[in-house]
Design a protein around this motif. Structure first.
Motif, PDB file in Angstrom:
ATOM      1  N   LEU A   1       0.821  -1.213   0.000  1.00 56.22           N
ATOM      2  CA  LEU A   1       0.000   0.000   0.000  1.00 56.22           C
ATOM      3  C   LEU A   1       0.856   1.264   0.000  1.00 56.22           C
ATOM      4  O   LEU A   1       0.400   2.329  -0.422  1.00 56.22           O
ATOM      5  CB  LEU A   1      -0.961  -0.006   1.188  1.00 56.22           C
ATOM      6  N   TRP A   2       2.103   1.149   0.469  1.00 60.84           N
ATOM      7  CA  TRP A   2       3.012   2.290   0.386  1.00 60.84           C
ATOM      8  C   TRP A   2       3.283   2.663  -1.071  1.00 60.84           C
ATOM      9  O   TRP A   2       3.435   3.840  -1.402  1.00 60.84           O
ATOM     10  CB  TRP A   2       4.327   1.994   1.104  1.00 60.84           C
ATOM     11  N   PHE A   3       3.351   1.672  -1.941  1.00 59.24           N
ATOM     12  CA  PHE A   3       3.547   1.957  -3.370  1.00 59.24           C
ATOM     13  C   PHE A   3       2.318   2.650  -3.943  1.00 59.24           C
ATOM     14  O   PHE A   3       2.436   3.585  -4.734  1.00 59.24           O
ATOM     15  CB  PHE A   3       3.850   0.654  -4.130  1.00 59.24           C
ATOM     16  N   THR A   4       1.133   2.224  -3.521  1.00 57.25           N
ATOM     17  CA  THR A   4      -0.101   2.873  -3.954  1.00 57.25           C
ATOM     18  C   THR A   4      -0.097   4.339  -3.525  1.00 57.25           C
ATOM     19  O   THR A   4      -0.449   5.230  -4.303  1.00 57.25           O
ATOM     20  CB  THR A   4      -1.327   2.160  -3.353  1.00 57.25           C
ATOM     21  N   ALA A   5       0.308   4.589  -2.291  1.00 59.97           N
ATOM     22  CA  ALA A   5       0.384   5.960  -1.785  1.00 59.97           C
ATOM     23  C   ALA A   5       1.405   6.784  -2.570  1.00 59.97           C
ATOM     24  O   ALA A   5       1.172   7.962  -2.872  1.00 59.97           O
ATOM     25  CB  ALA A   5       0.743   5.954  -0.303  1.00 59.97           C
ATOM     26  N   PHE A   6       2.528   6.175  -2.936  1.00 63.75           N
ATOM     27  CA  PHE A   6       3.546   6.871  -3.726  1.00 63.75           C
ATOM     28  C   PHE A   6       2.998   7.287  -5.085  1.00 63.75           C
ATOM     29  O   PHE A   6       3.200   8.417  -5.535  1.00 63.75           O
ATOM     30  CB  PHE A   6       4.788   5.982  -3.905  1.00 63.75           C
ATOM     31  N   VAL A   7       2.282   6.384  -5.741  1.00 66.24           N
ATOM     32  CA  VAL A   7       1.713   6.698  -7.059  1.00 66.24           C
ATOM     33  C   VAL A   7       0.699   7.837  -6.929  1.00 66.24           C
ATOM     34  O   VAL A   7       0.703   8.779  -7.717  1.00 66.24           O
ATOM     35  CB  VAL A   7       1.063   5.445  -7.695  1.00 66.24           C
ATOM     36  N   GLY A   8      -0.147   7.761  -5.916  1.00 65.53           N
ATOM     37  CA  GLY A   8      -1.132   8.820  -5.702  1.00 65.53           C
ATOM     38  C   GLY A   8      -0.487  10.161  -5.404  1.00 65.53           C
ATOM     39  O   GLY A   8      -0.905  11.201  -5.942  1.00 65.53           O
ATOM     40  N   ALA A   9       0.536  10.159  -4.561  1.00 67.26           N
ATOM     41  CA  ALA A   9       1.237  11.401  -4.228  1.00 67.26           C
ATOM     42  C   ALA A   9       1.927  11.983  -5.461  1.00 67.26           C
ATOM     43  O   ALA A   9       1.932  13.206  -5.664  1.00 67.26           O
ATOM     44  CB  ALA A   9       2.256  11.150  -3.124  1.00 67.26           C
ATOM     45  N   ASN A  10       2.479  11.128  -6.304  1.00 60.92           N
ATOM     46  CA  ASN A  10       3.132  11.595  -7.524  1.00 60.92           C
ATOM     47  C   ASN A  10       2.110  12.218  -8.474  1.00 60.92           C
ATOM     48  O   ASN A  10       2.391  13.232  -9.116  1.00 60.92           O
ATOM     49  CB  ASN A  10       3.882  10.455  -8.204  1.00 60.92           C
ATOM     50  N   LEU A  11       0.925  11.635  -8.575  1.00 59.53           N
ATOM     51  CA  LEU A  11      -0.117  12.208  -9.425  1.00 59.53           C
ATOM     52  C   LEU A  11      -0.566  13.575  -8.915  1.00 59.53           C
ATOM     53  O   LEU A  11      -0.794  14.496  -9.703  1.00 59.53           O
ATOM     54  CB  LEU A  11      -1.312  11.256  -9.516  1.00 59.53           C
ATOM     55  N   VAL A  12      -0.684  13.706  -7.603  1.00 59.37           N
ATOM     56  CA  VAL A  12      -1.093  14.991  -7.029  1.00 59.37           C
ATOM     57  C   VAL A  12      -0.027  16.055  -7.280  1.00 59.37           C
ATOM     58  O   VAL A  12      -0.342  17.162  -7.739  1.00 59.37           O
ATOM     59  CB  VAL A  12      -1.389  14.849  -5.514  1.00 59.37           C
ATOM     60  N   GLN A  13       1.237  15.739  -7.012  1.00 61.39           N
ATOM     61  CA  GLN A  13       2.278  16.736  -7.238  1.00 61.39           C
ATOM     62  C   GLN A  13       2.421  17.049  -8.718  1.00 61.39           C
ATOM     63  O   GLN A  13       2.713  18.185  -9.081  1.00 61.39           O
ATOM     64  CB  GLN A  13       3.614  16.316  -6.608  1.00 61.39           C
ATOM     65  N   ALA A  14       2.198  16.085  -9.593  1.00 56.93           N
ATOM     66  CA  ALA A  14       2.283  16.341 -11.032  1.00 56.93           C
ATOM     67  C   ALA A  14       1.159  17.272 -11.492  1.00 56.93           C
ATOM     68  O   ALA A  14       1.357  18.102 -12.383  1.00 56.93           O
ATOM     69  CB  ALA A  14       2.228  15.027 -11.809  1.00 56.93           C
ATOM     70  N   SER A  15      -0.002  17.141 -10.877  1.00 56.56           N
ATOM     71  CA  SER A  15      -1.119  17.995 -11.280  1.00 56.56           C
ATOM     72  C   SER A  15      -0.879  19.451 -10.885  1.00 56.56           C
ATOM     73  O   SER A  15      -1.336  20.358 -11.572  1.00 56.56           O
ATOM     74  CB  SER A  15      -2.421  17.488 -10.674  1.00 56.56           C
ATOM     75  N   PHE A  16      -0.165  19.689  -9.790  1.00 55.77           N
ATOM     76  CA  PHE A  16       0.108  21.054  -9.357  1.00 55.77           C
ATOM     77  C   PHE A  16       1.424  21.590  -9.890  1.00 55.77           C
ATOM     78  O   PHE A  16       1.513  22.749 -10.260  1.00 55.77           O
ATOM     79  CB  PHE A  16       0.100  21.140  -7.827  1.00 55.77           C
ATOM     80  N   GLY A  17       2.439  20.757  -9.915  1.00 54.51           N
ATOM     81  CA  GLY A  17       3.765  21.222 -10.306  1.00 54.51           C
ATOM     82  C   GLY A  17       4.114  21.001 -11.756  1.00 54.51           C
ATOM     83  O   GLY A  17       5.020  21.630 -12.288  1.00 54.51           O
ATOM     84  N   GLY A  18       3.437  20.083 -12.412  1.00 51.55           N
ATOM     85  CA  GLY A  18       3.720  19.812 -13.814  1.00 51.55           C
ATOM     86  C   GLY A  18       4.917  18.907 -14.047  1.00 51.55           C
ATOM     87  O   GLY A  18       5.266  18.646 -15.191  1.00 51.55           O
ATOM     88  N   PHE A  19       5.569  18.442 -12.985  1.00 56.37           N
ATOM     89  CA  PHE A  19       6.728  17.557 -13.135  1.00 56.37           C
ATOM     90  C   PHE A  19       6.275  16.114 -13.017  1.00 56.37           C
ATOM     91  O   PHE A  19       5.724  15.704 -12.002  1.00 56.37           O
ATOM     92  CB  PHE A  19       7.771  17.859 -12.052  1.00 56.37           C
ATOM     93  N   CYS A  20       6.499  15.332 -14.070  1.00 58.61           N
ATOM     94  CA  CYS A  20       6.109  13.931 -14.085  1.00 58.61           C
ATOM     95  C   CYS A  20       7.262  13.115 -14.683  1.00 58.61           C
ATOM     96  O   CYS A  20       7.522  13.199 -15.882  1.00 58.61           O
ATOM     97  CB  CYS A  20       4.845  13.743 -14.905  1.00 58.61           C
ATOM     98  N   PRO A  21       7.966  12.339 -13.857  1.00 56.51           N
ATOM     99  CA  PRO A  21       9.110  11.575 -14.355  1.00 56.51           C
ATOM    100  C   PRO A  21       8.756  10.642 -15.513  1.00 56.51           C
ATOM    101  O   PRO A  21       9.512  10.541 -16.477  1.00 56.51           O
ATOM    102  CB  PRO A  21       9.578  10.788 -13.137  1.00 56.51           C
ATOM    103  N   LEU A  22       7.608   9.970 -15.435  1.00 57.69           N
ATOM    104  CA  LEU A  22       7.224   9.057 -16.511  1.00 57.69           C
ATOM    105  C   LEU A  22       6.998   9.808 -17.819  1.00 57.69           C
ATOM    106  O   LEU A  22       7.406   9.341 -18.888  1.00 57.69           O
ATOM    107  CB  LEU A  22       5.972   8.268 -16.129  1.00 57.69           C
TER     108      LEU A  22
END
Length: 87
Positions: free
Chosen positions: A30-51
């Motif tokens: 579930l920590w990986f699930t949380a990481f993916v969700g947190a990355n999506l949230v920061q990408a929506s605000f910051g525009g930085f998406c490693p993938l």
């Protein structure tokens, strides 16, 4: 398929896979699930998406295809871009 859709497909797949692993293997997934969700949230605000950066370097199409959101080629009524998470 655009980078936008690929990012969403990867994120959705990773969430579903990690939920299945948490159910059948270990709740620590579930920590990986949380990481993916947190990355999506920061990408929506910051525009930085490693993938998205990786997919762009691989030469994939970066045109947004959210026809339901855009009135004309990738622009929203308030002038913002309809591109999700592509840098």
């Amino acid at each position: 398929m655009s980078i936008d859709r690929l990012v969403m497909a990867f994120a959705g797949s990773f969430v579903l896979i990690s939920l299945a692993l948490a159910h059948w293997h270990s709740p620590n997934w579930l920590w990986f699930t949380a990481f993916v969700g947190a990355n999506l949230v920061q990408a929506s605000f910051g525009g930085f998406c490693p993938l998205a950066i990786i997919l762009k370097k691989l030469g994939l199409n970066r045109v947004a295809r959210f026809d339901g959101l855009s009135q004309s080629a990738g622009s929203l009524p308030d002038g913002d871009s309809a591109v999700f998470c592509s840098a």
